[in-house]
Design a protein around this motif. Structure first.
Motif, short mmCIF file in Angstrom:
data_model
loop_
_atom_site.label_atom_id
_atom_site.label_comp_id
_atom_site.label_asym_id
_atom_site.label_seq_id
_atom_site.Cartn_x
_atom_site.Cartn_y
_atom_site.Cartn_z
N MET A 44 -5.42 1.37 -3.43
CA MET A 44 -5.02 0.49 -2.34
C MET A 44 -4.92 1.31 -1.06
SD MET A 44 -1.79 -2.11 -2.08
CE MET A 44 -2.45 -3.28 -3.25
N LEU A 45 -5.54 0.80 0.00
CA LEU A 45 -5.53 1.47 1.29
C LEU A 45 -4.99 0.52 2.34
CD1 LEU A 45 -9.17 2.87 1.28
CD2 LEU A 45 -7.12 4.22 0.99
N PRO A 46 -4.27 1.04 3.34
CA PRO A 46 -3.93 0.18 4.48
C PRO A 46 -5.23 -0.29 5.14
CG PRO A 46 -2.69 2.23 4.55
CD PRO A 46 -3.70 2.36 3.46
N ARG A 47 -5.25 -1.50 5.69
CA ARG A 47 -6.47 -2.07 6.25
C ARG A 47 -7.07 -1.19 7.35
NH1 ARG A 47 -8.97 -7.49 6.93
NH2 ARG A 47 -7.54 -8.17 5.34
N GLN A 48 -6.23 -0.60 8.18
CA GLN A 48 -6.73 0.25 9.26
C GLN A 48 -7.47 1.47 8.70
OE1 GLN A 48 -3.65 1.65 11.86
NE2 GLN A 48 -5.08 2.21 13.47
N GLU A 49 -6.91 2.09 7.67
CA GLU A 49 -7.55 3.24 7.03
C GLU A 49 -8.85 2.82 6.33
OE1 GLU A 49 -6.48 6.55 3.61
OE2 GLU A 49 -4.85 5.47 4.57
N PHE A 50 -8.84 1.64 5.68
CA PHE A 50 -10.04 1.13 5.02
C PHE A 50 -11.16 0.92 6.04
CE2 PHE A 50 -12.70 -2.45 3.71
CZ PHE A 50 -13.17 -1.99 2.49
#
Length: 64
Positions: A44-50
């Motif tokens: 799971m990644l934060p959306r900004q990092e993704f």
């Protein structure tokens, strides 16, 4: 900005240690959960990092 959706298969900038570089988006929200198509591990990644780490969309899921 790249448009991606649930069940799309994406390529990330760095490959997974198992050797595969195809990831399926299995959850979207403030965080994005992706599952490795090679070994089945999910992260799971934060959306900004993704958004920063995603390279391109390999397979677009059918919009229903």
């Amino acid at each position: 900005m790249k448009e991606f959706g649930l069940n799309d298969v994406v390529e990330m900038k760095k490959g997974h240690p198992c050797g595969a570089n195809a990831w399926k988006i299995i959850r979207m929200g403030a965080d994005v959960r992706i599952k490795c198509e090679g070994c089945g591990r999910s992260i799971m990644l934060p959306r900004q990092e993704f958004n920063k780490k995603m390279k391109k969309i390999l397979v677009k899921a059918d919009a229903e």
